[in-house]
Structures are given as C-alpha cells and as structure tokens.
Write a protein that holds these residues in place. Structure first.
Motif, mmCIF file in Angstrom:
data_model
loop_
_atom_site.group_PDB
_atom_site.id
_atom_site.type_symbol
_atom_site.label_atom_id
_atom_site.label_comp_id
_atom_site.label_asym_id
_atom_site.label_seq_id
_atom_site.Cartn_x
_atom_site.Cartn_y
_atom_site.Cartn_z
ATOM 1 N N ALA A 1 5.618 -0.195 20.991
ATOM 2 C CA ALA A 1 4.197 0.166 21.061
ATOM 3 C C ALA A 1 4.031 1.652 21.380
ATOM 4 O O ALA A 1 3.252 2.363 20.740
ATOM 5 C CB ALA A 1 3.489 -0.677 22.119
ATOM 6 N N LYS B 1 9.032 -4.507 23.083
ATOM 7 C CA LYS B 1 7.630 -4.338 22.683
ATOM 8 C C LYS B 1 7.058 -3.059 23.287
ATOM 9 O O LYS B 1 6.313 -2.327 22.634
ATOM 10 C CB LYS B 1 6.793 -5.546 23.146
ATOM 11 N N THR C 1 3.951 -6.797 17.826
ATOM 12 C CA THR C 1 4.046 -6.987 19.274
ATOM 13 C C THR C 1 3.622 -8.387 19.721
ATOM 14 O O THR C 1 3.590 -8.665 20.907
ATOM 15 C CB THR C 1 3.218 -5.930 20.038
ATOM 16 N N SER C 2 3.338 -9.281 18.760
ATOM 17 C CA SER C 2 3.132 -10.670 19.160
ATOM 18 C C SER C 2 4.431 -11.475 18.986
ATOM 19 O O SER C 2 4.414 -12.699 19.093
ATOM 20 C CB SER C 2 1.994 -11.303 18.365
ATOM 21 N N LEU C 3 5.551 -10.776 18.733
ATOM 22 C CA LEU C 3 6.859 -11.428 18.569
ATOM 23 C C LEU C 3 7.117 -12.443 19.694
ATOM 24 O O LEU C 3 6.901 -12.156 20.862
ATOM 25 C CB LEU C 3 7.968 -10.365 18.587
#
Lengths: 364, 199
Positions: A107, A103, A337-339
């Motif tokens: 990002a 992430k 990025t909420s994986l």
C-alpha cells in the motif's frame, strides 16, 4: 519473456521468518539476497513449534528481515517490481503477520501484491536453482508436509500421493524426543544413526502393500515407541548402542518407503512425458544424506535425473516465495490489499484430500 | 511534530476495524466497522476508503498510530504487522498506543479492558503508570478501591482509534510498535520425561 523482474518475497508460515529478493525471468532467475531468522531456540523447550510463540516472533521480525534483505540486495523498496508473500497454507498467526506486513509494504509503495502458496514456493524452487523445464516430479518432504507433485506449470500441480497422517519431519522430531536427542530431530537422528545397525530393529514399512503413492508415518512412530519402551523395561534406560540402532532402523524404514513410492511416482511421470525424467526434492528432510542416497538410487535405476536445491533453499525461505511470485507476476497474476490468509490451501484442488477432509476442507 | 501533518491511526484489537485520519490534533474523519472476524481482509480497504474520502494519498502521511491492545492476540498482530510494513514503505514512524493508556487523561484511573472468562486487563495510572496485568474483574475493583481511584471504562472503537491518533501525534519516543499481550503464550513443555541414556 525477456523482461527482467525484481521481486521481494516474504515467508512466515511456520517457524522461520524470511525475506529475499529474486531477479530475472521464469526459469532464469537469481537470488540477490535471502535472509532467514529462525526461531529454533524459542520452541526448543516445548519439543515442537508452538503456533502462538511463532506468530509473536514473526510479527516483530518481518519488517526487520525485509529491510535486511533489501539492504543486502543493494536495493530500495522502490526498485522492486512486486511484493510476494506466503498467504497459506500454514500456521495462520504467522501467515497473517506476513500477509499484513506485505499489505503495508504494498500500500505504501504502490507496488503490486502477490499471494503465493507456500507449497508452490517449494515446488517451483528447482526452476529457480536449476532452470528446470516442466514437467517434473517433486517430492516435498518436510516437518509439515509430505507429497508427490507432478509440476506442469507455475499453477498446474497434480498431487500423485502424500502422507495420510504425519509428515516425516514430524516423525524425526518425535523419535528424537523419545530417545532424548536434541531438537530439531532430523539432524540429531541422522547423526545418531551413523553409528547404528539399520537391520537390528526391523520397523514396519507402512502402506508399501498398497498401490499408489500415499504414505503414512504415524504407525512407524508408534513402533519406535514400543521398541524403546521394551528396551527401557529390560535395562531401566536406553543403552547408547540401542539408541543408535533404533535411529538407523527408523531412518532405513523411512528411506525404503520414500524410495518405493518415488519409484511409483516416476512411473506416472514416464506416462506423462517423452522427455527426460526428473525428480526434485525439497523440504528440510531432503537434507538427510541417507534418504537422499535412497532416492538417488531409485533415480539411477529409472534413468531419471535427481536434483535437490541447496539446503538453504530446501528449507523454508523467502527466495522461493519471491520466485513463485515472479512466475505468477510474469503471467499477469496480481492480488490486492484484500488478499486473504489461508490456513488450508491445497496446491492440487482436484485430487481428493488426504488430511483434514472435514468441513474446512483439505489442509494442503 | 508540526500541527498540520497528517496522521493515520487504526485498531483491530477487538471485534472491529477502526481507522482515523487526523491533521495535527484535528480529526478529519473516523471509520468503524464492527466485525468479529475478517479484519485482516477488511482493514486496508477500510483505510483506503477513509483516505480516499479526504483526498489523501498514502505518501502524504507523516505518522502512523496503531492500537497495540491488549485484546485479541490475532487482532493486535494484524494491526501491528500492517503498521510495521507501512512504516517501512512510507519511511515514516509508526507509534504503538495501548488501549489502557488512552483511558488516562489527567485524573488517576485504573484502566481496564475486558478479557475472557470474567477477567480484565488492567493498569493503574496514578502519579506514574503501573504494570499492566491480567486479573479478575473483582480483583481489579478491589485494587481501584484500595488506591482510591476510579475504574476506567474501555473506549468505544471510534473514540479509541481517535485517541490512538492523538497519542501518536503527541509522541516523542518513536520505537517500533509491538503488541501488548500481557498474557504469555499458552504452551507447556512435553509431559513425558526424556528417557535415561545408559552408557
């Protein structure tokens, strides 16, 4: 699909910290670099992988492996099209470290993030190494897993059967421990078995009397323990030749079970396709030469092609994750990025679960 | 570092997700969400919201500050792994800051952070910094009395993450962050002794 994609892959679900770069298209990709930092020495005193020790090592090694993999590929992060990471199933501390590192990479670089199922990584490896066409039969046999998968597409798997208790790799490790052989048990039991008589001790062939492709190795482990204890009671220790004979007998039992279940799984594949039959094996246990011979014999008698990726791509690695990510990315699949990191994540969501049927659901 | 550079700090060492954005030593904004679990999924959306609220893009950041604990092992790994990934992708330093050292300003203190089972992580800051350790709360109190210094109190998440940002801003040693576990991994060698192998 003619566009060439470059994917960074990250793997940290067990005791190998790995990163790799793969480039190409689905069914036609090559490995530009593959870095694997093992942790065997860290876990050796404990006779098995300790999750917290593994997680600690991953958290401080992942970024270094990524830098090394990019360097070896002669690329910067800006040159990759996407970042693929194992987001399950596996030891959650390690999976989490990998997912968070990925992430951060995603990002900061603006590169898309793709969560990959670790088992899909193994199952799709024949497409990376041999450009294998769908469908094919996959036997995934490692320290943590044992299952037959019918692979029809990068997200289309049917589990024909699997272990209802331990994985064969675990059994090899346990047998090695019982017989004072070094870890990891796979290679040491195999070496010891070379001097042994596989017919002196007849160990059980679990579940051969039942239809289907499910397997069990827990009882076999116990049978080895009983035999060992009998020998110790008699001699006050284990004569070296007896140790070799136990190893040979144990390995023969595993080979017989895998061969018979493979025969049944190939029959299912034959009903599925008019094309050529192919069996691919992956996982660390696939490195065992005697087991490979047993599987090869079954393939020969069924006119099936046998393929096993080179050892470095058979055991845990980042290239298989990069490749599975490549197939997902080419199909337009993305995560953000909420994986979520998932300790449990069966590839086949429809077949009934074999292990971990509690409220948390199937393990793998 | 120059006084107007942007610093992002974050911390997930306890039951929270916390992030702070600083320009030099000026705090631009702090965001905290209390949560016992789910930090791994929540951390980046929380940071992205904070950056967005101040019109800051990732590449504008000059430095990262990350809480290294002590605290929940998984929690501190979540932030440290994220910071290491960000440091690679942004090409900027990530500085690890402990939640014990932020309790020390100028006066000597025995910094403490709660640990399970009536214990605490503690570290004495007098003329220099002592070794961080895991001890009972009673033993920590006795040590503070013996040294004649006050017991430090753990900072609230918003203050903690702000302090992490300020420490990162002032840092001159730029080594990659590593979790401050203090306690070893729970693992014991197998109990069954290996059998004797006879010739």
């Amino acid at each position: 699909m003619t566009t060439s994609l470059t994917i960074l892959g990250i793997e940290s679900s067990c005791d190998d910290t790995a990163a790799a770069v793969v480039r190409g298209a689905p069914g036609a990709a090559q490995v530009l670099s593959s870095v694997v930092a093992g942790q065997t020495d860290l876990h050796a005193p404990f006779g098995g992988v300790v999750p917290e020790i593994a997680a600690r090592a991953h958290a401080e090694k992942l970024d270094l492996c990524v830098i090394q993999a990019l360097d070896q590929a002669g690329l910067a992060l800006a040159d990759v099209d996407a970042i693929a990471v194992t987001s399950g199933p596996g030891l959650i501390g390690g999976v989490l470290s990998g997912v968070m590192c990925a992430k951060g990479l995603s990002a900061g670089s603006g590169k898309p993030l793709i969560g990959v199922n670790h088992l899909a990584g193994h199952a799709l490896t024949p497409r990376l190494t041999d450009g294998m066409a769908y469908p094919y039969l996959m036997l995934l046999v490692s320290g943590g897993h044992c299952q037959f998968l019918l692979v029809r597409g990068h997200g289309d798997f049917t589990r024909l059967g699997g272990t209802i208790d331990d994985a064969p790799g675990e059994a090899f490790d346990k047998v090695a421990r019982l017989l004072a052989l070094p870890q990891p048990g796979g290679p040491s039991v195999e070496t010891e078995a070379q001097n042994g008589d596989p017919e002196r001790f007849l160990f059980p062939r679990p579940l051969l009397d039942r239809p289907g492709c499910d397997l069990s190795f827990s009882g076999l482990k116990t049978a080895v323990l009983r035999t060992r204890d009998q020998i110790i009671a008699e001699h006050g220790g284990i004569p070296r030749q007896d140790r070799s004979d136990i190893c040979a007998g144990f390995q023969a039992a595993v080979g017989d079970v895998l061969a018979e279940k493979t025969r049944r799984a190939l029959a299912v594949l034959r009903d599925e396709t008019d094309g050529p039959l192919t069996l691919a094996v992956a996982g660390g246990v696939a490195a065992n030469q005697s087991l490979r011979q047993a599987l090869l014999a079954v393939c020969n008698e069924n006119d099936a092609r046998f393929t096993a990726p080179p050892l470095a791509l058979c055991t845990d690695n980042g290239a298989m994750i990069a490749y599975a990510g490549l197939e997902k990315f080419a199909a337009g699949e993305r995560d953000d990025t909420s994986l979520i990191a998932r300790p449990r994540w069966p590839l086949d969501q429809t077949s009934p679960s074999l292990i971990g049927s509690g409220k948390k659901g199937a393990k793998a | 570092m120059p006084s107007d550079q942007l610093i992002l700090a974050f911390d997930t060492s306890a039951a929270h997700c916390a992030a702070a954005l600083l320009s030099g030593d000026q705090v631009l904004g702090v965001d905290v969400d209390d949560m016992a679990r789910g930090q791994a999924e929540h951390l980046f959306p929380l940071i992205e919201k904070l950056l967005g609220a101040h019109g800051v893009e990732w590449p504008e950041l000059a430095r990262l500050g990350v809480g290294i604990g002590p605290g929940n092992f998984t929690g501190i790994r979540i932030s440290v792994a994220a910071a290491r990934g960000l440091a690679v992708s942004l090409g900027i330093p990530a500085i690890g800051v402990s939640s014990l050292e932020v309790q020390h300003r100028t006066t000597p203190v025995l910094a403490t952070v709660p640990a399970p089972r009536d214990q605490c992580y503690s570290q004495a800051f007098t003329t220099g910094a002592g070794q961080p350790e895991l001890t009972t709360i009673r033993a920590a109190q006795a040590m503070a009395d013996r040294l004649g210094i006050a017991m430090g109190q753990p900072l609230q998440p918003a203050d903690l993450v702000t302090a992490i940002g300020l420490r990162a801003q002032a840092a001159t040693v730029l080594t990659p962050p590593a979790p401050l576990y203090i306690r070893g991994a729970d693992a014991a060698p197998p109990r069954d002794p290996a059998p004797v192998i006879l010739p």
